[in-house]
Design a protein around this motif. Structure first.
Motif, PDB file in Angstrom:
ATOM      1  N   LEU A   1      55.775   4.605  83.554  1.00 26.47           N
ATOM      2  CA  LEU A   1      54.313   4.917  84.052  1.00 26.47           C
ATOM      3  C   LEU A   1      54.082   5.339  85.620  1.00 26.47           C
ATOM      4  O   LEU A   1      53.876   5.244  86.080  1.00 26.47           O
ATOM      5  N   GLY A   2      55.612   5.420  86.308  1.00 25.28           N
ATOM      6  CA  GLY A   2      55.700   5.242  87.417  1.00 25.28           C
ATOM      7  C   GLY A   2      55.124   6.800  88.209  1.00 25.28           C
ATOM      8  O   GLY A   2      54.576   7.659  88.821  1.00 25.28           O
ATOM      9  N   ASP A   3      55.454   8.009  87.045  1.00 21.71           N
ATOM     10  CA  ASP A   3      55.329   9.204  87.061  1.00 21.71           C
ATOM     11  C   ASP A   3      53.974   9.547  85.962  1.00 21.71           C
ATOM     12  O   ASP A   3      53.140  10.796  85.921  1.00 21.71           O
ATOM     13  N   VAL A   4      53.770   8.833  85.087  1.00 23.43           N
ATOM     14  CA  VAL A   4      52.519   9.618  83.968  1.00 23.43           C
ATOM     15  C   VAL A   4      51.229   8.300  83.799  1.00 23.43           C
ATOM     16  O   VAL A   4      51.797   6.651  83.991  1.00 23.43           O
ATOM     17  N   SER A   5      49.995   8.588  84.168  1.00 22.57           N
ATOM     18  CA  SER A   5      48.804   7.668  83.716  1.00 22.57           C
ATOM     19  C   SER A   5      49.200   6.827  82.530  1.00 22.57           C
ATOM     20  O   SER A   5      48.998   7.367  81.327  1.00 22.57           O
ATOM     21  N   PRO A   6      49.160   5.719  82.380  1.00 21.10           N
ATOM     22  CA  PRO A   6      48.631   5.165  81.199  1.00 21.10           C
ATOM     23  C   PRO A   6      48.021   5.443  79.881  1.00 21.10           C
ATOM     24  O   PRO A   6      48.783   5.231  78.851  1.00 21.10           O
ATOM     25  N   PHE A   7      47.146   6.011  80.326  1.00 18.92           N
ATOM     26  CA  PHE A   7      46.553   6.491  79.391  1.00 18.92           C
ATOM     27  C   PHE A   7      46.983   8.018  78.515  1.00 18.92           C
ATOM     28  O   PHE A   7      46.908   7.997  77.508  1.00 18.92           O
ATOM     29  N   VAL A   8      46.941   8.589  79.201  1.00 17.34           N
ATOM     30  CA  VAL A   8      47.792  10.098  79.203  1.00 17.34           C
ATOM     31  C   VAL A   8      49.048   9.619  78.227  1.00 17.34           C
ATOM     32  O   VAL A   8      49.356   9.791  77.436  1.00 17.34           O
ATOM     33  N   PHE A   9      50.109   8.304  79.093  1.00 19.56           N
ATOM     34  CA  PHE A   9      51.644   8.107  78.705  1.00 19.56           C
ATOM     35  C   PHE A   9      50.990   7.442  77.209  1.00 19.56           C
ATOM     36  O   PHE A   9      51.585   7.774  76.444  1.00 19.56           O
ATOM     37  N   LEU A  10      50.113   6.494  76.328  1.00 21.47           N
ATOM     38  CA  LEU A  10      49.686   6.412  75.464  1.00 21.47           C
ATOM     39  C   LEU A  10      49.597   7.262  74.577  1.00 21.47           C
ATOM     40  O   LEU A  10      49.567   7.805  73.475  1.00 21.47           O
ATOM     41  N   LEU A  11      48.481   8.526  75.121  1.00 23.69           N
ATOM     42  CA  LEU A  11      47.981   9.239  74.519  1.00 23.69           C
ATOM     43  C   LEU A  11      49.342  10.452  73.374  1.00 23.69           C
ATOM     44  O   LEU A  11      49.560  10.850  72.713  1.00 23.69           O
ATOM     45  N   VAL A  12      49.667  10.824  74.637  1.00 21.01           N
ATOM     46  CA  VAL A  12      51.732  11.795  73.694  1.00 21.01           C
ATOM     47  C   VAL A  12      52.319  10.529  73.219  1.00 21.01           C
ATOM     48  O   VAL A  12      52.985  11.533  72.867  1.00 21.01           O
ATOM     49  N   ARG A  13      53.089   9.389  73.917  1.00 14.51           N
ATOM     50  CA  ARG A  13      53.757   8.531  72.773  1.00 14.51           C
ATOM     51  C   ARG A  13      53.121   9.026  71.625  1.00 14.51           C
ATOM     52  O   ARG A  13      53.972   9.325  70.297  1.00 14.51           O
ATOM     53  N   PHE A  14      51.786   8.892  71.149  1.00 11.89           N
ATOM     54  CA  PHE A  14      51.560   8.645  69.610  1.00 11.89           C
ATOM     55  C   PHE A  14      51.292   9.579  69.119  1.00 11.89           C
ATOM     56  O   PHE A  14      51.311   9.809  67.838  1.00 11.89           O
ATOM     57  N   ALA A  15      50.598  10.249  69.740  1.00  8.23           N
ATOM     58  CA  ALA A  15      50.627  11.733  69.422  1.00  8.23           C
ATOM     59  C   ALA A  15      51.778  12.596  69.311  1.00  8.23           C
ATOM     60  O   ALA A  15      51.460  13.554  68.216  1.00  8.23           O
TER      61      ALA A  15
END
Length: 274
Positions: free
Chosen positions: A22-36
């Motif tokens: 989360l230091g380099d990825v915004s939270p909801f982008v991280f959520l999207l990428v992780r689960f997609a």
């Protein structure tokens, strides 16, 4: 129950990795990428695409709501409150599981289960606060969101057992990934989008191990364990996160915080004992 323990150990390892990512990825982008990514990696299991219609089964949509809501609230809450409050309120889920199970499902608990819940949650309080409650003199929006995470997890835990039995661990986990990713899509537009390929290894680890493997093990294990016992065993993740932070990241902890971790472990061992 061993499946739940392994899932909790894997989830416990995720905390420092998520903090780093989360230091380099915004939270909801991280959520999207992780689960997609998790959804896509499991797509080969669907030999016929028409089987994807199971993703739209009412049961699987409904059980995805508290799971997705918990992740969304947690990512937002961490920006608005302290680490101690986050740890305490999010891990309050065993208390809510006990209440909701008794009221909604008419569950009855043994003395050992209730004692284990009290000891484990007391351990959460001690570990997260170090018995310093100065941060708790005022409650803000972040605190309420963290409390919402605990409540959301409680609903997910008490209803996931029946859903996993009915639909199977694979179909259910795939639905959880799909709806979490879909929910993140519109949220990305409301944040300052950040993404660095430097965190790709962390994202892959979180996707393969703490998402695909851990969720599958959780959904296999929860089918034969009560909701309250499940919520207590999952607290093993606190113990694992503590050990990783201490031995691998060099973080120091007070004696009282170490006592809290031991209390959590005692509560977990109590519900695991036959």
């Amino acid at each position: 129950m061993i499946y739940l323990v392994i899932a909790a150990v894997i989830w416990g390892s995720s905390f420092p990795v998520i903090t780093y990512a989360l230091g380099d990825v915004s939270p909801f982008v991280f959520l999207l990428v992780r689960f997609a990514l998790a959804f896509v990696l499991l797509l080969p299991r669907y030999r016929r695409l028409d089987r994807l219609k199971t993703l739209f089964h009412r049961d699987l949509i409904l059980i995805s709501i508290p799971n997705t809501l918990a992740f969304i609230l947690q990512y937002k809450a961490q920006e608005l409150t302290t680490a101690s409050k986050t740890a305490l309120f999010i891990n309050s889920s065993p208390v809510f599981v006990a209440i909701f199970s008794a009221v909604l499902l008419k569950d009855r608990f043994t003395f050992r289960q209730m004692a284990a819940m009290v000891i484990a949650f007391a351990g959460v309080v001690v570990t997260s606060t170090g018995l310093d409650f100065s941060d708790f003199s005022a409650i803000n929006l972040g605190d309420l969101l963290c409390l919402g995470v605990g409540i959301s997890w409680a609903f997910f835990i008490i209803y996931s057992k029946g859903m996993a039995k009915k639909h199977g661990a694979y179909n259910m986990s795939q639905a959880l990934y799909f709806w979490a990713a879909m929910s993140a899509v519109p949220l990305v537009g409301f944040e300052d989008v950040r993404f660095s390929w430097a965190v790709a290894p962390a994202v892959v680890y979180l996707t393969v191990f703490t998402t695909i493997l851990a969720f599958y093990l959780y959904l296999k294990g929860v089918q034969s364990v009560s909701a309250l016992s499940t919520s207590i065993v999952i607290l093993v993740e606190i113990v694992v996160a503590f050990l990783i932070s201490h031995f691998f990241l060099g973080e120091s902890f007070s004696t009282i915080e170490s006592v809290g971790v031991m209390m959590v472990l005692v509560g977990v061992l109590m519900v695991m004992k036959k």
